[in-house]
Enzyme design. Structure first.
Site, PDB file in Angstrom:
ATOM      1  N   SER A 221      -2.547   9.652  -7.021  1.00  0.00           N
ATOM      2  CA  SER A 221      -2.144   8.823  -5.894  1.00  0.00           C
ATOM      3  C   SER A 221      -1.328   7.643  -6.388  1.00  0.00           C
ATOM      4  O   SER A 221      -1.438   7.226  -7.552  1.00  0.00           O
ATOM      5  CB  SER A 221      -3.377   8.295  -5.148  1.00  0.00           C
ATOM      6  OG  SER A 221      -4.039   7.306  -5.932  1.00  0.00           O
ATOM      7  N   ASP A 222      -0.473   7.117  -5.503  1.00  0.00           N
ATOM      8  CA  ASP A 222       0.059   5.792  -5.785  1.00  0.00           C
ATOM      9  C   ASP A 222      -1.118   4.823  -5.716  1.00  0.00           C
ATOM     10  O   ASP A 222      -2.172   5.142  -5.171  1.00  0.00           O
ATOM     11  CB  ASP A 222       1.150   5.429  -4.772  1.00  0.00           C
ATOM     12  CG  ASP A 222       2.138   4.407  -5.323  1.00  0.00           C
ATOM     13  OD1 ASP A 222       1.769   3.666  -6.257  1.00  0.00           O
ATOM     14  OD2 ASP A 222       3.277   4.355  -4.837  1.00  0.00           O
ATOM     15  N   TRP A 223      -0.938   3.644  -6.268  1.00  0.00           N
ATOM     16  CA  TRP A 223      -2.065   2.720  -6.423  1.00  0.00           C
ATOM     17  C   TRP A 223      -2.610   2.288  -5.052  1.00  0.00           C
ATOM     18  O   TRP A 223      -1.876   1.739  -4.237  1.00  0.00           O
ATOM     19  CB  TRP A 223      -1.637   1.536  -7.271  1.00  0.00           C
ATOM     20  CG  TRP A 223      -1.916   1.719  -8.737  1.00  0.00           C
ATOM     21  CD1 TRP A 223      -2.521   0.818  -9.566  1.00  0.00           C
ATOM     22  CD2 TRP A 223      -1.638   2.864  -9.575  1.00  0.00           C
ATOM     23  NE1 TRP A 223      -2.638   1.340 -10.848  1.00  0.00           N
ATOM     24  CE2 TRP A 223      -2.108   2.585 -10.878  1.00  0.00           C
ATOM     25  CE3 TRP A 223      -1.055   4.108  -9.336  1.00  0.00           C
ATOM     26  CZ2 TRP A 223      -2.006   3.493 -11.931  1.00  0.00           C
ATOM     27  CZ3 TRP A 223      -0.939   5.011 -10.385  1.00  0.00           C
ATOM     28  CH2 TRP A 223      -1.414   4.690 -11.656  1.00  0.00           C
TER      29      TRP A 223
END
Length: 827
Positions: A221-223
């Site tokens: 995932s993106d952060w």
């Protein structure tokens, strides 16, 4: 070995691998000698695990749009190799790059971080970048998959894109990264795609990415970009970042026990994490996470070359290159003249080893540096200039800066972005910090103090509250939408007198929703006015040449917000017009992360676009201005005459910037030059445009076959440098299709070749196209289809400069299912 480890793991241990341990590392399983590895941000450097704006120094390379302007995959691959070594110097095994989202609107805050408006050019550069990085045993992470072409409400916005547009415009860079480069990791985007978060989008992550393209790496995932437990793991998201676990951990173990997630699904995801560790050599040698600052001369030379290779000469009536020996007085003017704007903002930022400003580079290039005069003219900063000098920082346990500080340090800049605090005894959710400095103004008069903070803060000048970032705090656009809009206060100060500046900061109260960061930035400046523009005009008046360095910086071109328009901010347009009115030899050097309107274009003699070219910026631009090297860049993005000419700017907010949580890509496949060419909208500068310092003769193209066959066709064009200087020429090959059952763009880039030749030399540009290069995506067939008919091959210097048009019959109906490389022939 991997299956043996998995067999020994409990379900809890397998689940532990599927979330980060902290902001930058994965979770180890010490019982089974499974190590943790570190990831680090790119794409124009390897920052390490330190602050976004501090930490261990790193090498700063050009941003992605500058690489796009090089049209040079070989050079980009060399940069990938160098970046891998930089990642190793930060103890990292995974580089979070490249970014390959498409230039859709021209206003995207991360336009600078992406290569191009064209999927083919983007794919070629991404494949080269990934091959370079991964050749050194470092994993690349292609991002953001998919539909993240704007920063507006990016964590919740649904990008509504039809499948044909996805397949033809937005997917190809990702697809080619998987098929040709074997990319080891993919990062999902924050946004929703057609209503579903990409981090839990099974069609996107499993059917397309894994089943059709054959991806066998990890999806992270993106952060803070994952929002569920069962939905993400079932869709194909392997790694939730950052850690510690939010929706995984015990929640995922419970989901397995309750039957909402199959144990085999967890094992498969854990296996992919272990496979990544194996691919980066983590089992062979336990990773050393120590960070070092490694500044190599070969990296400096590469950055300098890349800067010139990506510099695009947009206009030149003969004033460039400048002759070093015949110029007695050079005026270097503008807000970007003495400041080194080397990178964009957001997560791409690094603490560069050093930076070279244009003023420094120009003076270093001349034997008589005294011939160079300087004036700033005006400012363009979105935020008040950051405080610089000796700043003492005291860290306290608990909020309110009470008691004895636990840790004290000295820094030289008033910006803090804490991924890690300086002491393990400090709780990120329950600490406070006091920053103190002495500010001595050079001039008397009103000074403006500014502050923006993710958290709560107050700024005092000589003990008086001047900026309140505490009472009434609300979220704004800064620090990815986690900080307030900048608050300001004005104080009359005396020149030469020391004034005490104190800032007290408390971290935000975690809500558990979205991104939560701890950050603050404060600064002070004396506003510039009419006298400063007049000083710049006076500086230019008697100069042999006026070099105007204008544009934007990383406060405008940044992650977390889109641009308000395509105009130069502040009074820069006025500055250009007034300088050009009194100096006939005015050269404008632009630094932007994308297109800009130029109402002043007809009043200046030359325009050079240099983007954000890394730490050697000043040297690289001096090389080009004085002709030590040629400007090798060609535009990777169309520059429209006006913002309204962009295909996304329809006037309908649902198309841009979005409405009611949805942004509709109504233009479909007609992005960039596809829109301008097909709709007859004349650009300011066409896609692929760029001038050089020499001239080339083009020979007649030659084809390896008279019609398209399953093996494709090779096109050869001889180029001869007929000038008196070394230089480069770009040959672009477009395909124009016959009438089709669907509307298609007037032409589409399918291949290119860039040749560098000394004077008098001839070289051959060779380009090959395959049946898929004739195809569009047929929704009903679920495949790429090249219908039989008479196609045209367009050989061009840029999208508006067509040199040859060649007929190419394609007698067969080609159908290319996305899950297969082979071509099916339909009778």
């Amino acid at each position: 070995m991997i299956d043996s480890i998995l067999d020994k793991m409990t379900i809890e241990e397998q689940v532990s691998l599927l979330s980060g341990a902290d902001f930058w590392t994965t979770v180890p399983v010490e019982r089974l000698d499974v190590p943790k590895i570190k990831v680090t941000d790119g794409p124009n450097g390897a920052r390490g695990a330190g602050s976004l704006v501090g930490g261990v120094k790193a090498t700063c390379f050009p941003v992605a749009i500058a690489l796009g302007a090089t049209w040079n995959p070989d050079l980009v691959e060399r940069m990938g190799v160098a970046l891998a070594q930089q990642a190793k110097s930060k103890g990292a095994a995974v580089l979070l790059a490249p970014t390959v989202n498409i230039h859709r609107s021209g206003l995207n805050g991360r336009n600078f971080e992406c290569y191009s408006e064209d999927p083919m050019l983007t794919a070629e550069l991404a494949v080269a970048y990934i091959k370079g990085v991964q050749s050194q045993g470092i994993a690349a992470t292609i991002k953001h998959f998919a539909g993240n072409e704007s920063e507006i409400e990016r964590q919740t916005m649904s990008s509504d894109i039809d499948e044909r547009t996805l397949r033809e415009i937005y997917f190809p860079p990702f697809e080619q990264a998987v098929r040709r480069a074997g990319v080891m990791a993919v990062m999902s985007s924050y946004n929703r795609l057609n209503g579903t978060y990409t981090s839990e989008h099974a069609w996107l992550l499993t059917k397309v990415l894994r089943e059709e393209w054959g991806f066998d790496g990890i999806v992270m995932s993106d952060w803070f970009g994952s929002h569920s437990t069962a939905e993400t793991i079932n869709a194909g998201l392997d790694l939730e970042m950052p850690g510690p676990a939010r929706d995984r951990g015990e929640k995922l173990v419970a989901a397995v026990r309750e039957g909402r997630v199959e144990a085999a699904t967890v094992r498969a995801a854990a296996r992919r994490i272990l496979l990544l560790l194996e691919r980066v050599g983590a089992f062979e040698k336990k990773p050393d996470l120590t960070e070092q600052a490694v500044d190599l001369p070969e990296d400096r030379a590469l950055i300098r070359r890349l800067g010139a290779e990506g510099a695009v000469l947009l206009k030149n009536d003969g004033v460039l290159p400048l002759a070093k020996t015949s110029l007695d007085r050079i005026a270097v003017i503008g807000p970007n003249a003495a400041s080194a704007r080397v990178m964009g903002g957001g997560s791409a930022q690094i603490a560069a080893h050093y930076t070279v400003s244009p003023l420094e580079g120009i003076r270093a290039a001349l034997s008589n540096a005294n011939s160079v005069s300087h004036a700033v003219g005006c400012r363009h900063n979105r935020l008040i200039e950051v405080a610089k000098g000796k700043i003492t920082v005291e860290y306290f346990k608990g909020r309110g800066c009470r008691g004895t500080p636990l840790h004290v340090e000295t820094v030289d800049k008033g910006e803090f972005f804490w991924f890690e605090l300086p002491s393990g005894e400090l709780d990120p959710a329950n600490f406070s910090a006091r920053m103190t400095m002495q500010f001595v103004p050079e001039e008397s008069g009103d000074h403006v103090f500014g502050m923006t903070n993710a958290g709560l803060a107050r700024l005092f000048v000589d003990g008086r509250l001047t900026v309140d970032g505490h009472d009434g705090w609300t979220r704004g656009e800064n620090y990815f939408g986690t900080a307030n809009d900048e608050q300001r206060g004005t104080v009359a100060l005396d020149a030469g007198k020391a004034h005490a500046v104190t800032v007290e900061y408390d971290p935000p109260v975690a809500t558990g929703e979205g991104i939560n960061l701890t950050a603050i930035r404060f600064g002070v400046e004396k506003p510039l006015g009419e006298a400063d523009i007049e000083d710049a005009v006076e500086t230019a008046l008697n100069a042999d040449v006026a070099l105007l360095f204008v544009g934007r910086d990383g406060e405008w071109d940044t992650e977390g917000l889109d641009l308000p328009d395509m105009r130069l901010p502040g009074r820069q347009e006025e500055l250009i017009e007034r300088v050009a009115a009194i100096n006939a030899n005015t050269v404008v050097v632009l630094q932007t992360g994308g297109p800009v309107e130029m109402p002043w274009l007809g009043k200046v003699r030359a325009v050079l676009q240099i983007w954000y070219p890394g730490q050697e910026m000043g040297n690289a631009v001096a090389d080009v201005l004085f002709g030590d090297v040629e400007p090798g860049g060609r535009l990777p993005q169309t520059f429209p005459k006006a913002l309204a000419d962009n295909s996304a700017m329809t006037g309908d907010p649902a198309v841009y910037p979005g409405k009611d949580g949805h942004v509709r890509y109504a233009e479909g496949v007609f992005v960039g030059y596809r829109h301008h060419d097909t709709r007859a909208v004349e650009p300011l500068f066409a896609f692929g445009f760029g001038l050089g310092y020499t001239r080339f003769n083009w020979g007649e193209p030659r084809l390896s076959a008279s019609e398209m066959g399953a093996e494709g066709v090779t096109i050869s064009v001889d180029l001869t440098n007929i000038g008196d200087r070394a230089g480069s020429e770009l040959v672009q090959l477009y395909v124009r299709s016959p009438k089709s059952r669907v509307e298609r763009p007037d032409k589409e880039l399918r291949a290119f070749a860039k040749l560098s030749l000394p004077p008098g030399e001839t070289g051959t540009a060779e380009m090959r196209i395959l049946p898929r290069d004739l195809a569009y995506f047929d929704i009903e067939a679920g495949a790429f289809r090249a219908e039989p008919g008479d196609y045209q091959l367009i050989v061009a210097a840029n999208a508006a400069d067509i040199r040859f048009v060649i007929d190419l019959p394609s007698p067969l109906d080609y159908l290319l299912p996305p899950s297969h490389q082979a071509t099916s022939l339909i009778a």
